[in-house]
Design a protein around this motif. Structure first.
Motif, PDB file in Angstrom:
ATOM      1  N   ASP A  26      60.491  59.640  51.820  1.00  0.00           N
ATOM      2  CA  ASP A  26      59.689  60.323  50.808  1.00  0.00           C
ATOM      3  C   ASP A  26      58.213  60.211  51.173  1.00  0.00           C
ATOM      4  N   ARG A  27      57.490  61.253  50.884  1.00  0.00           N
ATOM      5  CA  ARG A  27      56.035  61.298  51.121  1.00  0.00           C
ATOM      6  C   ARG A  27      55.671  61.089  52.590  1.00  0.00           C
ATOM      7  N   PRO A  97      51.123  49.638  57.425  1.00  0.00           N
ATOM      8  CA  PRO A  97      50.720  49.012  56.162  1.00  0.00           C
ATOM      9  C   PRO A  97      49.976  49.993  55.254  1.00  0.00           C
ATOM     10  N   GLY A  98      50.354  49.957  53.985  1.00  0.00           N
ATOM     11  CA  GLY A  98      49.707  50.811  52.999  1.00  0.00           C
ATOM     12  C   GLY A  98      50.239  52.227  52.933  1.00  0.00           C
ATOM     13  N   ALA A  99      51.252  52.543  53.742  1.00  0.00           N
ATOM     14  CA  ALA A  99      51.766  53.911  53.778  1.00  0.00           C
ATOM     15  C   ALA A  99      52.465  54.290  52.476  1.00  0.00           C
ATOM     16  N   SER A 104      64.720  58.181  49.844  1.00  0.00           N
ATOM     17  CA  SER A 104      65.745  58.716  48.957  1.00  0.00           C
ATOM     18  C   SER A 104      67.020  58.742  49.775  1.00  0.00           C
ATOM     19  N   ALA A 105      68.141  58.525  49.102  1.00  0.00           N
ATOM     20  CA  ALA A 105      69.405  58.467  49.829  1.00  0.00           C
ATOM     21  C   ALA A 105      70.512  59.080  48.990  1.00  0.00           C
ATOM     22  N   GLY A 106      71.456  59.629  49.693  1.00  0.00           N
ATOM     23  CA  GLY A 106      72.660  60.150  49.065  1.00  0.00           C
ATOM     24  C   GLY A 106      73.864  59.649  49.827  1.00  0.00           C
ATOM     25  N   LEU A 107      74.793  59.046  49.123  1.00  0.00           N
ATOM     26  CA  LEU A 107      75.974  58.470  49.750  1.00  0.00           C
ATOM     27  C   LEU A 107      77.211  59.121  49.155  1.00  0.00           C
ATOM     28  N   ALA A 131      68.309  61.883  43.964  1.00  0.00           N
ATOM     29  CA  ALA A 131      67.487  60.677  44.136  1.00  0.00           C
ATOM     30  C   ALA A 131      66.021  61.042  44.331  1.00  0.00           C
ATOM     31  N   LYS A 132      65.751  62.135  45.015  1.00  0.00           N
ATOM     32  CA  LYS A 132      64.365  62.562  45.241  1.00  0.00           C
ATOM     33  C   LYS A 132      63.672  62.951  43.934  1.00  0.00           C
TER      34      LYS A 132
END
Length: 134
Positions: A26-27, A97-99, A104-107, A131-132
């Motif tokens: 994400d992002r 760092p700081g990112a 998100s995951a789908g199972l 999830a997103k």
């Protein structure tokens, strides 16, 4: 796709179930925009290293898009998802760092939840996008 087809064939022949886990950073675009493409590449390498480190014999992982990954987990289930996501997030945080990247995951599990590979992919994808939205 070949490995997924082979996993389904083994499942049908031997009764071995497996889970398909779709992951999306994400992002991720924000990482590239804010920190530069080198940082984005470092984040992707960190994810790849951590996935390789976490895989068991017989597990399969592939990068299927820019920031998307798929894992085939024989005898895997929902209990593997949260610890995996936590470790991946930690690996990305250490690499960039700081990112603030999360996953998100789908199972989805075969054959318990899907009778065909198309159904399996659709269910995992549906869960990923749900999830997103959270």
């Amino acid at each position: 796709e070949t490995m997924l087809s082979q996993a389904a064939s083994r499942s049908e022949r031997y009764g071995w179930g497996f889970a398909l886990l779709l992951l999306d950073l994400d992002r991720f675009k924000a990482v590239n925009d804010r920190f530069g493409h080198a940082a984005g590449d470092a984040a992707l390498r960190a994810v790849g290293r951590e996935i390789r480190h976490l895989l068991r014999a017989g597990d399969v992982a592939a990068r299927i898009g820019g920031d998307e990954f798929a894992l085939i987990l024989p005898n895997g289930g929902p209990d593997v998802m949260e610890p995996l996501l936590s470790r991946l997030a930690d690996a990305v945080q250490a690499a960039v760092p700081g990112a603030g990247v999360r996953f998100s995951a789908g199972l989805a599990c075969y054959p318990a939840e899907a009778g065909t590979l198309e159904e399996l992919l659709a269910l995992a994808d549906e869960r990923l996008y749900a999830a997103k939205l959270r």
